[in-house]
Write an enzyme that holds these catalytic residues in place. Structure first.
Site, mmCIF file in Angstrom:
data_model
loop_
_atom_site.group_PDB
_atom_site.id
_atom_site.type_symbol
_atom_site.label_atom_id
_atom_site.label_comp_id
_atom_site.label_asym_id
_atom_site.label_seq_id
_atom_site.Cartn_x
_atom_site.Cartn_y
_atom_site.Cartn_z
ATOM 1 N N GLU B 49 -76.895 -50.684 -30.953
ATOM 2 C CA GLU B 49 -77.743 -49.484 -30.964
ATOM 3 C C GLU B 49 -76.853 -48.240 -30.851
ATOM 4 O O GLU B 49 -75.874 -48.227 -30.098
ATOM 5 C CB GLU B 49 -78.682 -49.539 -29.747
ATOM 6 N N LYS B 130 -86.828 -47.028 -33.581
ATOM 7 C CA LYS B 130 -87.141 -47.579 -32.252
ATOM 8 C C LYS B 130 -88.509 -47.097 -31.795
ATOM 9 O O LYS B 130 -88.831 -45.904 -31.888
ATOM 10 C CB LYS B 130 -86.061 -47.105 -31.263
ATOM 11 N N CYS B 166 -83.347 -52.474 -28.677
ATOM 12 C CA CYS B 166 -83.236 -52.434 -27.206
ATOM 13 C C CYS B 166 -84.584 -52.481 -26.465
ATOM 14 O O CYS B 166 -85.192 -53.537 -26.362
ATOM 15 C CB CYS B 166 -82.409 -51.213 -26.790
ATOM 16 N N LEU B 337 -54.735 -44.160 1.455
ATOM 17 C CA LEU B 337 -55.087 -45.360 2.236
ATOM 18 C C LEU B 337 -55.329 -44.968 3.688
ATOM 19 O O LEU B 337 -54.590 -44.158 4.246
ATOM 20 C CB LEU B 337 -53.959 -46.386 2.180
ATOM 21 N N GLY B 340 -58.216 -48.964 6.293
ATOM 22 C CA GLY B 340 -59.546 -49.579 6.343
ATOM 23 C C GLY B 340 -59.861 -50.348 5.066
ATOM 24 O O GLY B 340 -59.050 -50.404 4.132
ATOM 25 N N ASP B 342 -62.328 -50.035 2.633
ATOM 26 C CA ASP B 342 -62.736 -49.450 1.353
ATOM 27 C C ASP B 342 -61.532 -49.010 0.516
ATOM 28 O O ASP B 342 -61.414 -49.360 -0.657
ATOM 29 C CB ASP B 342 -63.677 -48.271 1.587
ATOM 30 N N ASN B 421 -63.952 -33.210 11.189
ATOM 31 C CA ASN B 421 -64.057 -33.050 9.741
ATOM 32 C C ASN B 421 -62.857 -32.356 9.112
ATOM 33 O O ASN B 421 -62.546 -32.605 7.943
ATOM 34 C CB ASN B 421 -65.340 -32.287 9.392
ATOM 35 N N THR B 445 -63.269 -43.551 -2.563
ATOM 36 C CA THR B 445 -63.312 -44.860 -1.894
ATOM 37 C C THR B 445 -64.574 -45.066 -1.057
ATOM 38 O O THR B 445 -64.643 -46.018 -0.276
ATOM 39 C CB THR B 445 -62.080 -45.025 -0.976
ATOM 40 N N GLU B 450 -72.273 -45.833 3.295
ATOM 41 C CA GLU B 450 -71.871 -44.491 3.739
ATOM 42 C C GLU B 450 -72.600 -43.398 2.977
ATOM 43 O O GLU B 450 -73.080 -42.426 3.547
ATOM 44 C CB GLU B 450 -70.382 -44.263 3.451
ATOM 45 N N LYS B 561 -75.262 -34.056 0.133
ATOM 46 C CA LYS B 561 -73.909 -34.593 -0.057
ATOM 47 C C LYS B 561 -73.823 -35.369 -1.370
ATOM 48 O O LYS B 561 -72.849 -35.276 -2.110
ATOM 49 C CB LYS B 561 -73.534 -35.522 1.101
#
Lengths: 589, 589
Positions: B49, B130, B166, B337, B340, B342, B421, B445, B450, B561
């Protein structure tokens, strides 16, 4: 009904240009019960489209939490109207809301955008389903709603009202039917037409709406009653400006950018004089009006907003900041001043907001190695004019520390774009540090020209909860600054407006080293963003080839920055944000 | 035609599971002309498609630059096929593309998503439009395209092929017609059905497609040919997995996550044995399948992805990173890094990518006052296992400098969330500084847990060009890490997987101080994000009230966020990103 006075004499119309937070069912129920508690209201009360839920709702109507709460709210309304709503005369409340149909498992089989009616002693009932669902630019109603297929004429106290909801009045090639034509051919002739709306604001839209309303009024030979929502939802503003037109005249005009209940007696239709008769369909939506530009016909210059435009846009920005703040509990603002035009204008607008809405404002100047002393002086002068405290927190020493650490750990000098951008990102981090400590909010200060060409540092000067100027080109930022100085006292030092724009991230940097001058850049951007011009079109019309191609490339390659940008208060027909959808990964287009 | 061998014996099918960049008209033209240059191809060649344009195009089809270039490309194709396309036997190329109708002013009056055919000596022509346009979740085809209203059976070498595009195969309550039923009642009985697709990947989708294909094959009593696009477009992946089914068996299965031309002879329909007959419509889209969850029925646990699921998701993530990199010219990666899980998983996935795709990877450890020494040790062990250089750049001294500057200029100690922060934002700024200097890219990451509860610092650990793990809950991150260790050598140190998750932004911080443990958090999130459960539903099913309400609030309040987050590689039916649209400002819902 017999108690009511002669209907031919008058009927009172009450246009509730109101605002409630999205999904504030409790607040809306309180507003209705409080407003109609005394039983001394009568006549026809008309509320905006989707008054019961707010708009735009995006995915919320698909969420079980929303559905359960909303259905309970509808039931409460029904019980209230049946048992408690009283009136000394005929009374009807018309408002917009959602109507769900559920399948046997209890899941929604479809959702309609409808007009409901409440009358004393009666249950809530749906009168009319919106037929034209807008689904272009910021609109995506076909994603959530199912369209109606039938016009409706509603009778109240012997008067017949044709009912329409927002897009229903804007027939175009995008739709396959015309609800206004349906009313024309309806077996019942309308005494008036009621359109309820949640019509987003952009510069020039009020005039467009009135022109269309006059056309429809003449076409249907009936007064046209337009009730609009007011208030800001993240990036999208509803400007109110509810009105009534009749034949060729505007009978009543509601306030812009604030809540208001507009009262008037229903006018009786007056045919316009012959020279004022408008053809039906002279100003409907079409491909070309949807993507209209604010360019002079040769595309070489951007039309100024003008005094009226500036006033309107300023009102819009004030409402946009105010409602975002109120709904998200923002009471303090920390603004990073650079000594440049954009941040100066944002803090000035905040100061104007403070006159009618209680907020705290602090300004912070974060000078680096390349900040000129005049940047401090001008920031100081600005804050003195505004009566705002300016705190200076130099970044030079932190920058030096980072440069040393970089050399120590990575073995080479920090230089070029890496050394430039770290200053911008450091400022972003520091202003957010202050905002964390003060529980304040950071407003973004980018303009539309910068955003278009990616002339900003992601996580640096592009940070912020809300973008105030992100729908204004740099030329318009200047125009608005001049307007404010003229009408609100000379708040912004003239030198801020006149100095050459610079990011001050390296020695003697000026915007003009990287970009065409704004009086050439902005028209190119307006043309390309309208989608109606190719780079070749612009070159043919006299723009410099190298400038057009460079701007085109910058625009295409900076999509990734805009994807991570905050909501922008929308004041133009075509804005970045929800209605701008362009893949990051693509062959350059 | 006479030269061709007996049609009943065989017909060669060639399923071109291909990928080209969006709007790469030149590349596609080259691919076609090169592939068919020799004239030694014959049979039926089927492409995905919107093969001619790419998908999803978002606003591009409305832009004059796109329209002009695309129309010229169609003309080139037509001329090529008419004059130059040769074949020793019957040859037809079927592919998806856009078809524009223009008004008298030259603006598009509508755009269709069609199947085109190219045959030697003939012009390009459109065969089928379609009919079902998906318009939910990530899909918004009704925004751009006009639906067809007619089924089509295409004849080639005496065989009749029913054509579908589709969504046409996924009839549900969302649509008002069923193109498969139309083929059933078509006057011509199909010898086979061809469906061309640009079907986005999510975990479990391959099985869903095959089940549906088997149903349709039995219903229409014809082999079912499914050709899918492959490749990644920002957040959306196309997984290929083109296939042919017949009756109750899968005749051919194409590769997943890579380009491939699948060749086979057209099968002749074999009725399944009685016990294997499937009812038509057993696995179509419906409200409940669209919002399905990966929860056990009591909603208290999240189903693991399993070995096959992990393998599939890993392949998907590798393709997602690779295509994003290739299309945006990213050849180097700088990864921060933390010690951790993730960041360790992201850099390990990059290392796996490096085995088949040439990229440079550098790891950077940015320890602060609260980074434990074990975080360094584990990062070191990880990089040693991976054979990647680890550079350490401590942020302690910069952090101290900022603390002092803050106290000097604002008069109070930096503490609490502001002090936490700033460390995260400093790391964000520094990793981008490195990336600017190296011309490398930063991968995000964050995981889905989260992201859901906003447990990240905006402009801090939330930075990045592309999110690798943003559609995987923390439990799934662990599962994928175990899978990789099992099948690709023990790359990730066991202690990284087993240590308690922590942001290390204050003394002895652990995720569990702010959030429920992940084995309780993740099922609550999966349930709430599916839109099918209210907090009350979850409490009734045994989840702790305080946990559910807290998670619900965090989810609702952290929309701002996510609005500024980078594209997330989508591997689940319901993901953050383009298909997730929730207002920031709203009463909590």
């Amino acid at each position: 009904m017999s108690k009511f006075r002669s209907m031919d004499a008058f009927m009172q119309l009450n246009l509730h240009q109101t605002h409630h937070e999205i999904a504030d069912f409790e607040g809306i129920f309180k507003y209705l019960t409080a407003t109609f508690q005394q039983g001394n209201h009568e006549g026809l009360h008309v509320f905006p489209e989707l008054f019961l839920t707010g708009y735009p709702l995006q995915d919320l109507p698909l969420k079980k939490t929303f559905i359960d709460d909303y259905q309970a709210f509808l039931e409460d309304l029904s019980v209230w109207s049946e048992r408690q709503l009283k009136s000394k005369g005929p009374l009807a409340l018309l408002f917009g809301g959602l109507r769900y149909e559920f399948d046997t498992l209890g899941w929604p089989s479809y959702i309609e955008n409808v007009m409901y009616i409440l009358e004393p002693g009666k249950k809530l009932r749906s009168l009319y389903t919106k037929q034209l669902l807008p689904n272009y630019d910021i609109y995506e109603e076909k994603k959530y709603f199912t369209a109606g297929h039938q016009s409706e004429v509603f009778e109240f106290c012997g008067k017949k009202f044709g009912l329409l909801i927002c897009e229903d009045i804007w027939f175009s090639h995008l739709h396959d039917m015309d609800p206004v034509e349906q009313l024309k051919s309806h077996e019942q002739k309308c005494d008036a037409v009621i359109a309820i709306n949640a019509s987003p604001y952009h510069l020039g839209k009020v005039e467009t709406r009135i022109n269309r309303a006059l056309e429809i009024s003449q076409f249907l030979e009936a007064p046209f009653i337009y009730v609009n929502r007011v208030g800001a939802e993240d990036e999208i503003l509803f400007d109110g400006h509810s009105f009534v037109v009749d034949g060729n005249s505007v009978v009543k005009m509601g306030a812009g950018f604030k809540s208001q209940v507009v009262n008037l007696d229903l006018p009786v239709y007056q045919s316009p004089e012959k020279q004022n008769v408008r053809p039906y369909h002279s100003s409907t939506n079409s491909w070309s009006t949807i993507f209209s530009t604010r360019l002079s016909s040769d595309t070489l210059t951007l039309q100024p907003m003008g005094e009226a435009g500036c006033r309107e846009v300023l009102d819009a920005l004030l409402l946009g900041i105010r409602d975002y703040s109120e709904k998200n509990g923002l009471k303090k603002f920390s603004i990073a001043l650079s000594g440049g035009m954009d941040s100066a204008l944002v803090v000035t607008i905040l100061k104007l907001l403070q006159k009618t809405y209680p907020i705290e404002i602090e300004a912070i100047f974060l000078p680096g190695f390349f900040s000129s002393s005049i940047s401090y002086d001008l920031s100081y002068d600005l804050c003195r004019n505004l009566g705002i405290k300016l705190t200076t927190m130099p970044i030079k020493f932190i920058h030096s520390t980072i440069r040393s650490a970089y050399k120590d750990n990575f073995g080479n000098e920090l230089k070029g774009i890496a050394d430039e951008n770290i200053q911008s990102r450091l400022r972003g981090a520091l202003i957010y540090m202050r905002s964390n400590d003060m529980n304040s909010a950071v407003l973004n200060t980018s303009n539309k020209s910068e955003l278009s060409v990616g002339y900003s540092t992601i996580y640096g000067d592009s940070v912020g909860a809300l973008s105030v100027l992100g729908d204004l080109f740099k030329l318009e930022v200047f125009e608005l600054a001049h307007y404010i100085n003229k009408h609100h006292g000379n708040l912004i030092p003239a030198d801020i407006i006149s100095r050459p724009p610079s990011a001050e991230l390296r020695e003697d940097q000026e915007d003009s080293q990287s970009l065409p001058p704004y009086d050439r850049l902005d028209p190119i951007l307006e043309a390309l963003l309208s989608s109606r011009f190719t780079p070749q079109d612009l070159i043919k019309r006299g723009h410099k080839q190298d400038e057009v191609l460079k701007v085109y490339q910058l625009l295409s390659k900076s999509e990734y920055k805009r994807k991570q940008f905050c909501p922008i208060i929308k004041v133009k027909p075509k804005s970045f944000g929800f209605g701008h959808r362009v893949p990051i990964s693509k062959k350059m287009l």
